[in-house]
Design a protein around this motif. Structure first.
Motif, PDB file in Angstrom:
ATOM      1  N   UNK A  80      -6.830   2.026   7.705  1.00  0.00           N
ATOM      2  CA  UNK A  80      -5.778   2.860   7.143  1.00  0.00           C
ATOM      3  C   UNK A  80      -4.947   2.004   6.198  1.00  0.00           C
ATOM      4  N   UNK A  81      -4.138   2.658   5.369  1.00  0.00           N
ATOM      5  CA  UNK A  81      -3.166   1.931   4.556  1.00  0.00           C
ATOM      6  C   UNK A  81      -1.852   1.842   5.325  1.00  0.00           C
ATOM      7  N   UNK A  82      -1.205   0.692   5.249  1.00  0.00           N
ATOM      8  CA  UNK A  82       0.066   0.530   5.941  1.00  0.00           C
ATOM      9  C   UNK A  82       0.375  -0.921   6.214  1.00  0.00           C
ATOM     10  N   UNK A  83       1.192  -1.155   7.233  1.00  0.00           N
ATOM     11  CA  UNK A  83       1.548  -2.508   7.684  1.00  0.00           C
ATOM     12  C   UNK A  83       1.274  -2.609   9.184  1.00  0.00           C
ATOM     13  N   UNK A 126      -3.105  -7.085   5.890  1.00  0.00           N
ATOM     14  CA  UNK A 126      -4.430  -7.620   6.192  1.00  0.00           C
ATOM     15  C   UNK A 126      -5.323  -7.537   4.942  1.00  0.00           C
ATOM     16  N   UNK A 127      -6.564  -7.987   5.094  1.00  0.00           N
ATOM     17  CA  UNK A 127      -7.557  -7.960   4.012  1.00  0.00           C
ATOM     18  C   UNK A 127      -7.115  -8.752   2.782  1.00  0.00           C
ATOM     19  N   UNK A 177      -6.379  -7.110  -0.408  1.00  0.00           N
ATOM     20  CA  UNK A 177      -5.633  -6.279   0.541  1.00  0.00           C
ATOM     21  C   UNK A 177      -6.194  -4.858   0.643  1.00  0.00           C
ATOM     22  N   UNK A 178      -7.470  -4.701   0.290  1.00  0.00           N
ATOM     23  CA  UNK A 178      -8.115  -3.398   0.406  1.00  0.00           C
ATOM     24  C   UNK A 178      -7.740  -2.423  -0.693  1.00  0.00           C
ATOM     25  N   UNK A 179      -7.122  -2.918  -1.774  1.00  0.00           N
ATOM     26  CA  UNK A 179      -6.676  -2.058  -2.869  1.00  0.00           C
ATOM     27  C   UNK A 179      -7.527  -2.282  -4.111  1.00  0.00           C
TER      28      UNK A 179
END
Length: 484
Positions: free
Chosen positions: A153-156, A179-180, A185-187
Motif C-alpha cells: 500500500x502507499x503510506x507510512x 520503505x522500498x 520508494x515504490x513510486x
C-alpha cells in the motif's frame, strides 16, 4: 496462546457515548495542565490564537471523530481551519516533546491520586503499524508492505513506544518511516513529480523527523527508550515481537542506565546461532538436542503447550530461551529473555501485555482518526499522529478514574449489576480462548492471526454487540427470578 482480553474495546464504552463524553473528557483534560506543558511554545501563535486554544480545538476534532474541515462546518470552533493546519505544519513545535510531556503528566496524576500499581511489572512496548493513504501526493510517502493483508500500500509505517503501568497504556514516542528505498520508494517518475514539496526557511524539528524516515526502526526505538528513561519514566521490561528482537536490540537495551531494562520478545526461528555448552547451534538443532531428553520437555496446562528451556549466550548476552509448541501446532516458536530468573509462565504473562499496543492501534484508527489526515505536509502528518496519541492519553486517564469510579459505585448499588459485569467478562475471556484454541487446532499462527482479528474494523462493534446481548440476557434472567 491465551491472551488477556480485558483491554479489548478499552475506550469503546466512552467513545460510543458522545453526549456524556465530550464535556466530561474536556473537563478532565484540565488535570494535564495543558498551559504549562505548552509553555515552551508560548511565542508560537497563529492569527492571534494561543497554542493552548488551538490545541484544545484540535482535541475536540478528535473527540468528534471528524476531520478539521468537517468539524469546522458542523460545529464552530472559534477559529479558521487553516489556523490549525498552519500550527500542525510549523516545524518549531516539538511534537515529540509534547507527547512525552502528556505521558509524564498522566503518571503524575495517577501518583497524586495514590492509584499507582506498585506491585505490577511496568513495561515498555515497541511496535509499528501501517498508516495507509489513498493518494501518492503526500510528502515523503512510499509503498509499504502490510503484514495484515500481505499486500503493498502507499503510506507510512508508524513506530511507537508505549509505557504500561499495570492498568493503562501510554504512548511515549512515535516516528514515521518509509520503505522500498532501493526502488524509488515504490513510486514511478510521474508520482514522484506530483509529490508535495515545500521549501522550509525554518527547519526546526523537521530535519530530525525527516532523517528518521529512512533510519532503521531499531535504532530509532533505542533513541525513544533513552529519551523516556531520561524523562524518568522507568520500567523493568521492554516487550517486542519477532521483527525487533536482535542482538543489537538486546545489547543496546541492556546498556541503558546500568542494565535496568530486560527484554521479553518472540524471536524468529531463522539461522541465527546461540552458544549452548560452549558450542554454537541454531534453534532447530537445540530443539533436536533437547526434545527427546528426559526432563527437558515440559508441559504447560495453562497455555496448552509443550516447552523446552535452554540457557544460552546470544552474541555476548546471556539469555533464556523458551521453545514453545502449542497443541496441534506443527512448528515451534521461540520466546527469548535475558532475565534468567523468569519461569515459562512468568515470561508468557509478560509477553501477553504486548497485545495492549495492538488494541491501542485499532482503537486510535477506529475512533480517533489515526492515519486519516489529508494534510500533504509531512510534518503535519507527524503532528496529526501525535495529537491522536495525546487524545488517547487523555481518554485513558478519564477512563482510569471517571469511568472506573462510576462503575464501582454502580456495582455497590445492586448485586445484579455485579453479576452482569462478571458474566460479561467471563464471556469475553471465553470468546478469545475459543478463538485461540481453534487457531491451534488448525495449526495456524496464533500471534499473527489474532493481530489480524484485532486490526479488523468490525472487531469492536462485534464485541460490543456481544456484550450488550449478554447484558440484556442477564437483565431478563434477573427480572424473571424477581417475578418468581
Amino acid at each position: 496462546m491465551s491472551t488477556k482480553i480485558g483491554i479489548i474495546s478499552e475506550l469503546a464504552s466512552i467513545l460510543t457515548k458522545k453526549e456524556k463524553m465530550d464535556s466530561g473528557v474536556l473537563d478532565f483534560s484540565k488535570q494535564f495542565k495543558i498551559g504549562q506543558l505548552l509553555k515552551p511554545y508560548s511565542d508560537v501563535k497563529q492569527q492571534g490564537k494561543t497554542l493552548k486554544s488551538i490545541m484544545v480545538s484540535m482535541l475536540l476534532t478528535r473527540l468528534g471523530n471528524k476531520s478539521i474541515y468537517a468539524m469546522q462546518r458542523t460545529w464552530s470552533l472559534g477559529m479558521d481551519d487553516n489556523t490549525m493546519y498552519r500550527l500542525m505544519n510549523n516545524p518549531l513545535v516539538n511534537w515529540t516533546r509534547i507527547l512525552l510531556s502528556f505521558a509524564k503528566q498522566f503518571i503524575n496524576c495517577v501518583s497524586e491520586k495514590g492509584a499507582s500499581e506498585e506491585k505490577t511489572k511496568k513495561c515498555f512496548i515497541i511496535d509499528d503499524t501501517e498508516l495507509s493513504k489513498t493518494g501518492t501526493t503526500f510528502e515523503r510517502i512510499s509503498k509499504i508492505y502490510s503484514h495484515v493483508t500481505h499486500s503493498f500500500k502507499f503510506g507510512h509505517k508508524m513506530l511507537t513506544l508505549c509505557f504500561w503501568d499495570g492498568k493503562s497504556l501510554l504512548p511515549c514516542g512515535l516516528s514515521l518511516h518509509r520503505e522500498n528505498k532501493k526502488n524509488a520508494y515504490g513510486l514511478n517518475k510521474n508520482q514522484q513529480k506530483r509529490q508535495f514539496q515545500k521549501e522550509r526557511k525554518e527547519v526546526g524539528y523537521f530535519q530530525e523527523r525527516y532523517e528518521e524516515l529512512d533510519e532503521e526502526k531499531n535504532k530509532v526505538a533505542i533513541k525513544m527508550l533513552k529519551r523516556a528513561v531520561k524523562s524518568k519514566i522507568i520500567a523493568s521490561y521492554v516487550l517486542m515481537d519477532s521483527w525487533f528482537v536482535s542482538d543489537y536490540m538486546l545489547q543496546s537495551i541492556r546498556s541503558i542506565r546500568g542494565c535496568i531494562l530486560h527484554v521479553a520478545g518472540m524471536c524468529k526461528m531463522d539461522k541465527r546461532k546461540f552458544k549452548v555448552d560452549d558450542k554454537e547451534y541454531n534453534s532447530h538443532t537445540i530443539i533436536k538436542m533437547k526434545e527427546h531428553k528426559k526432563g527437558k520437555r515440559h508441559h504447560s496446562r495453562k497455555y496448552h503447550s509443550d516447552y523446552i528451556e535452554a540457557i544460552a549466550d546470544y552474541n555476548g548476552t546471556p539469555v533464556k530461551l523458551f521453545y514453545i509448541k502449542y497443541k496441534n501446532a506443527k512448528n515451534w516458536t521461540l520466546l527469548l529473555t535475558p532475565d534468567l530468573s523468569l519461569s515459562f509462565t512468568q515470561a508468557m504473562e509478560l509477553y501477553q501485555i504486548r497485545w495492549s499496543i495492538e488494541v491501542m492501534y485499532n482503537e486510535c484508527k477506529q475512533y480517533l482518526r489515526l492515519g486519516k489526515a489529508q494534510n500533504t505536509d509531512f510534518y503535519g502528518q507527524i503532528a496529526d499522529a501525535s495529537l491522536t496519541l495525546i487524545t488517547y492519553i487523555i481518554l485513558s486517564l478519564y477512563k482510569r478514574f471517571e469511568a472506573y469510579e462510576t462503575l464501582g459505585a454502580l456495582f455497590r448499588d445492586t448485586q445484579a449489576e455485579i453479576l452482569e459485569k462478571t458474566l460479561c467478562e467471563r464471556i469475553a475471556v471465553m470468546f478469545v480462548k475459543i478463538v485461540a484454541d481453534l487457531l491451534e487446532l488448525f495449526s495456524l499462527d496464533v500471534d499473527e492471526t489474532l493481530t489480524r482479528i484485532i486490526a479488523s474494523k468490525d472487531t469492536d462493534k462485534n464485541v460490543i454487540i456481544l456484550l450488550n446481548a449478554v447484558n440484556q440476557l442477564t437483565t431478563d434472567c434477573e427480572n424473571s427470578l424477581n417475578v418468581v
